[in-house]
Design a protein around this motif. Sequence first.
Motif, short mmCIF file in Angstrom:
data_model
loop_
_atom_site.label_atom_id
_atom_site.label_comp_id
_atom_site.label_asym_id
_atom_site.label_seq_id
_atom_site.Cartn_x
_atom_site.Cartn_y
_atom_site.Cartn_z
N TYR A 46 35.20 26.82 55.42
CA TYR A 46 34.42 27.82 54.69
C TYR A 46 35.22 28.33 53.49
N ILE A 47 34.51 28.88 52.54
CA ILE A 47 35.15 29.38 51.32
C ILE A 47 36.20 30.42 51.68
N ILE A 48 37.41 30.23 51.18
CA ILE A 48 38.48 31.19 51.39
C ILE A 48 38.67 32.04 50.14
N PRO A 49 39.33 33.18 50.25
CA PRO A 49 39.56 34.01 49.05
C PRO A 49 40.35 33.24 48.00
N CYS A 50 40.17 33.63 46.76
CA CYS A 50 40.96 33.09 45.65
C CYS A 50 41.58 34.27 44.91
N ASP A 51 42.31 35.08 45.68
CA ASP A 51 42.84 36.34 45.17
C ASP A 51 44.32 36.30 44.84
N GLY A 52 44.96 35.12 45.07
CA GLY A 52 46.38 34.99 44.76
C GLY A 52 47.30 35.48 45.85
N HIS A 53 46.75 35.70 47.07
CA HIS A 53 47.58 36.18 48.18
C HIS A 53 47.41 35.27 49.40
N HIS A 54 48.52 34.96 50.04
CA HIS A 54 48.46 34.21 51.29
C HIS A 54 47.86 35.09 52.37
N SER A 55 47.18 34.51 53.35
CA SER A 55 46.52 35.30 54.38
C SER A 55 46.23 34.42 55.59
N ARG A 56 45.70 35.05 56.63
CA ARG A 56 45.30 34.32 57.83
C ARG A 56 44.31 33.21 57.50
N ASP A 57 43.27 33.51 56.69
CA ASP A 57 42.26 32.51 56.36
C ASP A 57 42.87 31.34 55.59
N VAL A 58 43.78 31.64 54.69
CA VAL A 58 44.40 30.59 53.89
C VAL A 58 45.27 29.71 54.78
N ASP A 67 35.83 39.34 50.24
CA ASP A 67 36.85 38.46 49.66
C ASP A 67 36.77 38.49 48.14
N ALA A 68 37.93 38.46 47.50
CA ALA A 68 37.98 38.40 46.04
C ALA A 68 38.22 36.96 45.59
N TYR A 69 37.65 36.60 44.47
CA TYR A 69 37.82 35.25 43.92
C TYR A 69 38.51 35.27 42.56
N VAL A 70 39.09 36.42 42.26
CA VAL A 70 39.99 36.56 41.11
C VAL A 70 41.25 37.25 41.64
N THR A 71 42.37 37.11 40.93
CA THR A 71 43.60 37.72 41.42
C THR A 71 43.47 39.23 41.45
N VAL A 72 43.97 39.81 42.52
CA VAL A 72 43.96 41.27 42.69
C VAL A 72 45.34 41.70 43.17
N ASN A 73 45.68 42.95 42.89
CA ASN A 73 46.95 43.53 43.37
C ASN A 73 48.14 42.62 43.09
N SER A 74 48.25 42.21 41.84
CA SER A 74 49.38 41.38 41.39
C SER A 74 49.45 40.04 42.12
N GLY A 75 48.29 39.48 42.42
CA GLY A 75 48.25 38.18 43.07
C GLY A 75 48.82 37.08 42.19
N SER A 76 49.26 36.00 42.84
CA SER A 76 49.88 34.87 42.14
C SER A 76 48.82 33.91 41.64
N GLU A 77 48.92 33.52 40.38
CA GLU A 77 47.98 32.55 39.83
C GLU A 77 48.19 31.17 40.48
N THR A 78 49.43 30.87 40.85
CA THR A 78 49.69 29.58 41.52
C THR A 78 49.02 29.56 42.90
N VAL A 79 49.14 30.65 43.63
CA VAL A 79 48.47 30.74 44.93
C VAL A 79 46.96 30.64 44.74
N ARG A 80 46.44 31.29 43.71
CA ARG A 80 45.00 31.22 43.46
C ARG A 80 44.57 29.79 43.15
N ALA A 81 45.38 29.07 42.39
CA ALA A 81 45.05 27.67 42.09
C ALA A 81 45.00 26.83 43.36
N ILE A 82 45.90 27.11 44.29
CA ILE A 82 45.90 26.40 45.58
C ILE A 82 44.65 26.75 46.36
N GLN A 83 44.29 28.02 46.39
CA GLN A 83 43.09 28.44 47.11
C GLN A 83 41.84 27.76 46.53
#
Length: 736
Positions: A174-186, A144-160
């Motif tokens: 449990y800790i979810i990614p903070c990569d700026g992308h919606h996902s199953r875990d999120v 899991d990434a905890y910084v935005t990757v692949n043009s991830g959204s900073e707003t989504v990352r703030a929510i994560q």
Amino acid sequence: MADEMVQRAQRFINTTYNNGATLGIAKLDENGQTGWPVMYALTRALQYEMGITALSDSFGPTTMSTIGAKYGKLDETTVPSANFCRIIQSALYCKGYDGGEIDGTYNARVKDSVAALHKNMGVSVTYPGSALWPKTAKGLFNMDAYVTVNSGSETVRAIQQWLNGRYVLRKDFYIIPCDGHHSRDVAKSMLFAIQYELGMADGVANGVFGPGTQTGLKSRTVSVSSNSTGVWAQLFTAAMVLNKNSVAFGNFTDAVRQAVTSFQSFCGLSATGAGDFPTWASLLVSYGDQSRKGAACDGVTEITPARATALKAAGYKYLGRYLYNPSSTSLPEKAIQPGELATIKEAGLRCFPIYQTWSRSADYFSTQQGTRDAFEAIDWARYHGFKPGTIIYFAVDYDAMDGEVTDYVIPHFRAITRTISENSGYNVGVYGARNVCQRVVDAGYSSVCMVSDMSSGFSGNLGYPLPSKWSFDQISTITIGSGTGSIEIDNNIASGRDTGQGDFNPGVSFDGLDVDLDKSAYRASMLQDVKSYLTSIGVPETGGDGWTDKDWASLGGISTTEAFDAVVDSDWLFTSLARSLRMRKALIQAPVLWELRKLNPGDFLADAAVQAGIEDDCSTGWGQIFASTAIQARNYCIGEGIINGEGKDYTNADDLKEVWNKLHDDQDYNVRTVAYVLLWNSELFGIDRPDLSGDVHVTEAVLGRYNGTGPDAEQYGRELMGLYHVLENYNALSRA
């Protein structure tokens, strides 16, 4: 690109743990590239150092509880050994953080990196300082990434980050990614968050959109005037953002109200502008509020007059039915039954057709299968009487991973679209999970999509918004009517993008059409008869035309058996073309088999000259067709309405090059063109087109014209006529 410190981490595992044998894994490639193999190895090493005997790739409950029980937290005072610390340092490097020198010391550089990790996770307030805690350690030992990757959204990352920081101390969060992308875990973390805010205890909250969660949300409407601030507004706006609505995360403002109204209209909900239960449901799970009654449905049961009456009374307008059922025993009413469309029309209902055979694993999908499915769907749609303009939905009925969509599903639909658009007046729709639908639509291979939203656990549904061009949204299975009118259906919300068909043509008969060759019964004897016939006219198994067998083989010549195998292995394509064009399959097979057998070094040299730009055109591919001939034949067929497409100019160099490349590289395109050339030949002679009668005079004439005009062409026609008879004999036996 190799990372020196990741490479050192891989070397540490190999040298410390007997090239992986101690950990029950293979030796790591020391390539300096982060990936699951090295993270799994580090997880196993951590377990080994803690005395866990059943090593696993998973950083699961046992690993977490052991850290908690033995050390509480991991820092310079609790890390039990140098190797234990080296494992942490290596994991930091694999996550993109500074791990020091991998020297076994929990030093200032390691501490700073752990603090940075926690900040990026959004848990630095909960876990101040530089110690790893069990849950953050789990987050360290994965990809899991905890910084935005692949043009991830900073707003989504703030929510994560907000979700992590607010709920990390809850037992099952449990800790979810903070990569700026919606996902199953999120998506699942959002459900946990809602359950926690509804007051569910640890162990009760489970991340499932069950009855308790639904009941709780029914009293948690948010709007400009109600719950407009605070945690419920935050959760609702978070859900809006994760579904790709352009709103600010935080308060329920008038701008949010306007966005909610648009979202509700898009999803087919009542446009209240408030975050009511149906809207919460559509934001949180793919199927949304399953108490909704749609205007559309699909099913595997015949629509009888009584069932049509029950469906209409329940408000249904559009009925999805299957064109074809490949099974003769399972679901006997799955396919449209005789007289059923007349019943639907008489009831004032409309029907949209679905095509599905298997389509439940990645290996089903391919360019070849897509072409075959499209031809079969055209056949069955005409058989039932669906008019041009009908959208046929092709199914992807399994949880396709994103990589599988790229490698299998997209090429499959590219072939479907090409075949449908060239050979019929129908349009293409896709049935599948949200990600499948959106990607096929985005690729331009489907005009609309039918979404399998009931499969809420599909990875292609979790974390993906409703596709932009959805036509039918399948949300629940229900039973309508009673007695003879009772019918189980999949309940669909209708967007209005497709209203199906309410009137139908007379069905087109399958009588006399070719079918696939019965290869088990006839392949061997068919080959023997082909070889005997060709030998009788001076074409041996190999060689001929002045070439010795040795020279023929060394220069790329094809034997009779090899040419025959190529044609028979593509029997499905010849069958499909013959059925679509209502002509005899053997007529298309004969010139292709002949031209394959007659390939010689001169043909290969001519191809090379065109590829090098020395020549503009030559005969090429299985059917040995000139691009100029192909263009004229296709133009004729387009003009006659036999196929669809845009005509090209056979005197234009760019058009010649484009068509020649297709003829050379795409044997499907080449074989199709053989059929079109044969039809055009009848026009050149001013005779009837080839049809199912197999008229010998028409057949011989168009075969001869395939090789031009004059005595040589006439001889060509006579020779191919004999080959045609051999092939037609076995095709007729298969039809019987």
